[in-house]
Design an enzyme around this catalytic site. Structure first.
Site, PDB file in Angstrom:
ATOM      1  N   ILE A   1       0.810  -1.222   0.000  1.00 20.58           N
ATOM      2  CA  ILE A   1       0.000   0.000   0.000  1.00 20.58           C
ATOM      3  C   ILE A   1       0.841   1.268   0.000  1.00 20.58           C
ATOM      4  CG2 ILE A   1      -1.981  -1.131   1.074  1.00 20.58           C
ATOM      5  CD1 ILE A   1      -1.184   0.189   3.721  1.00 20.58           C
ATOM      6  N   ARG A   2       2.144   1.139   0.044  1.00 20.85           N
ATOM      7  CA  ARG A   2       3.007   2.313  -0.114  1.00 20.85           C
ATOM      8  C   ARG A   2       3.005   2.811  -1.555  1.00 20.85           C
ATOM      9  NH1 ARG A   2       8.672   0.698   2.284  1.00 20.85           N
ATOM     10  NH2 ARG A   2       9.155   2.842   1.656  1.00 20.85           N
TER      11      ARG A   2
ATOM     12  N   GLN B   1     -10.104  -6.135   9.418  1.00 19.00           N
ATOM     13  CA  GLN B   1     -10.012  -6.890  10.665  1.00 19.00           C
ATOM     14  C   GLN B   1     -11.046  -6.416  11.685  1.00 19.00           C
ATOM     15  OE1 GLN B   1      -5.795  -6.254  11.535  1.00 19.00           O
ATOM     16  NE2 GLN B   1      -5.416  -8.410  11.119  1.00 19.00           N
TER      17      GLN B   1
ATOM     18  N   HIS C   1      -7.505  -7.161  17.860  1.00 12.55           N
ATOM     19  CA  HIS C   1      -6.599  -7.537  16.768  1.00 12.55           C
ATOM     20  C   HIS C   1      -5.193  -6.959  16.933  1.00 12.55           C
ATOM     21  CE1 HIS C   1      -7.883  -3.942  13.988  1.00 12.55           C
ATOM     22  NE2 HIS C   1      -6.666  -3.709  14.437  1.00 12.55           N
TER      23      HIS C   1
ATOM     24  N   ARG D   1       9.504  -3.692  -7.250  1.00 15.47           N
ATOM     25  CA  ARG D   1       9.286  -4.838  -6.362  1.00 15.47           C
ATOM     26  C   ARG D   1       9.695  -6.182  -6.944  1.00 15.47           C
ATOM     27  NH1 ARG D   1       8.897  -2.753  -1.308  1.00 15.47           N
ATOM     28  NH2 ARG D   1       7.394  -1.026  -1.248  1.00 15.47           N
TER      29      ARG D   1
END
Length: 254
Positions: A94-95, A106, A176, A203
Site C-alpha cells: 500500500i506504499r 479486521q 486484533h 518490487r
C-alpha cells in the site's frame, strides 16, 4: 491448527476500448493496448500512421516507452484480487500510492480462523514452520480471550440494535492488536499500466523483500497476458537461490 494460504492473484477487471466512430483509424490490438495507442495518436492526430516503424500497436507502444511518453499508459488499467498475502506484505504494497485498494477489514471480519502466510525463507524448513504456527496459534488464543472479555466489557448495558453491533466491532478492533503479521489478508488492487510498470520495476528487483517480489512476478505474468506490448520488455530470470526477478532496460522511472 492454522492452515497455510498459497498466494493467488486473480484478474478481475481490465480496460475495454470503444473506438469513436468519427475517427478514421484502426489498430491490430484491443482493450487497454488499443486505448494507449489511441491516446498517443490523439496528441498528434496521427491517425494515418505516417511512420511505418510505428504502424503496429506493439511498435507504437515500444516507441512511446522508449521516448518516455509514458503518461498515455495511465489511461488503461487492470484490477487484481489477491489472496494468500500476509499483512506484512500488504503494509509494503500500500506504499504504492498510485494504486487503489480495498482490503479485508479486521474490524468487520473475525480473524480467529484466518490462514497463515509462511515467509519464503521458512518454506523449506519444517522446524521453523512449526515454531511460526505455534506462535500464531498462541496469538490467536490471546485474541479470542481478549475478544470475549472486551465483548463482555463493552456490551454491558447494551440491549442489542446498532450500538451492540458497534460494540462488537470495537471489541474486534481492540483485540486484533495481538494478531501476527503472518495472518493472511485479501485485497483488491487497481492500477493503471504506468503504475503497474513502476510496481514491477521496484518490487520485482533482487533488493525487494522476497514475498512482495514473488507477488510482483505473478502480477507481471498476468499483465503480460493482458497487454504484452506494454509489459513484455520485462525479462524474468532466476537467481542462484531459486527465486525470480524481473528487469527491463526501459523501466527508468524511480
Amino acid at each position: 491448527m492454522a492452515q497455510i494460504a498459497p498466494l493467488r492473484v486473480q484478474l478481475i477487471a481490465k480496460t475495454e476500448f470503444l473506438a469513436p466512430p468519427d475517427v478514421s483509424w484502426t489498430t491490430d490490438a484491443d482493450g487497454g493496448s488499443a486505448l494507449v495507442e489511441f491516446a498517443g495518436r490523439a496528441c498528434y492526430q496521427s491517425w494515418s500512421k505516417p511512420n511505418p516503424r510505428t504502424a503496429t500497436n506493439a511498435a507504437y507502444i515500444k516507441h512511446i516507452i522508449d521516448v518516455g511518453h509514458v503518461a498515455v499508459l495511465e489511461h488503461a488499467s487492470v484490477s487484481f484480487y489477491i489472496s494468500g498475502i500476509s499483512r506484512s506484505c500488504t503494509h509494503e504494497l500500500i506504499r504504492h500510492r498510485h494504486f487503489s485498494y480495498s482490503q479485508l477489514s479486521q474490524r468487520y471480519v473475525p480473524e480467529k480462523d484466518a490462514q497463515v502466510v509462511v515467509p519464503p525463507d521458512m518454506e523449506d524448513d519444517d522446524e521453523l514452520q512449526q515454531i511460526l504456527i505455534a506462535a500464531v496459534e498462541a496469538s490467536r488464543a490471546t485474541y479470542t480471550e481478549l475478544l470475549v472479555k472486551l465483548n463482555a466489557k463493552l456490551m454491558a448495558g447494551e440491549l442489542g440494535g446498532n450500538r451492540a453491533v458497534l460494540r462488537r466491532k470495537q471489541a474486534r478492533q481492540a483485540a486484533h492488536a495481538v494478531l501476527p503479521n503472518a495472518n493472511e489478508t485479501r485485497i483488491v488492487v487497481t492500477g493503471n499500466y504506468r503504475a503497474w510498470r513502476h510496481f514491477i520495476a521496484m518490487r520485482a528487483s533482487e533488493h525487494a523483500d522476497v514475498e512482495i517480489r514473488r507477488l510482483a512476478i505473478v502480477c507481471l505474468r498476468r499483465l503480460v497476458d493482458v497487454a504484452p506490448a506494454v509489459f513484455a520488455d520485462f525479462e524474468i530470470t532466476a537467481l542462484a537461490d531459486g527465486t525470480e526477478v524481473a528487469t527491463s532496460p526501459l523501466a527508468t522511472e524511480a
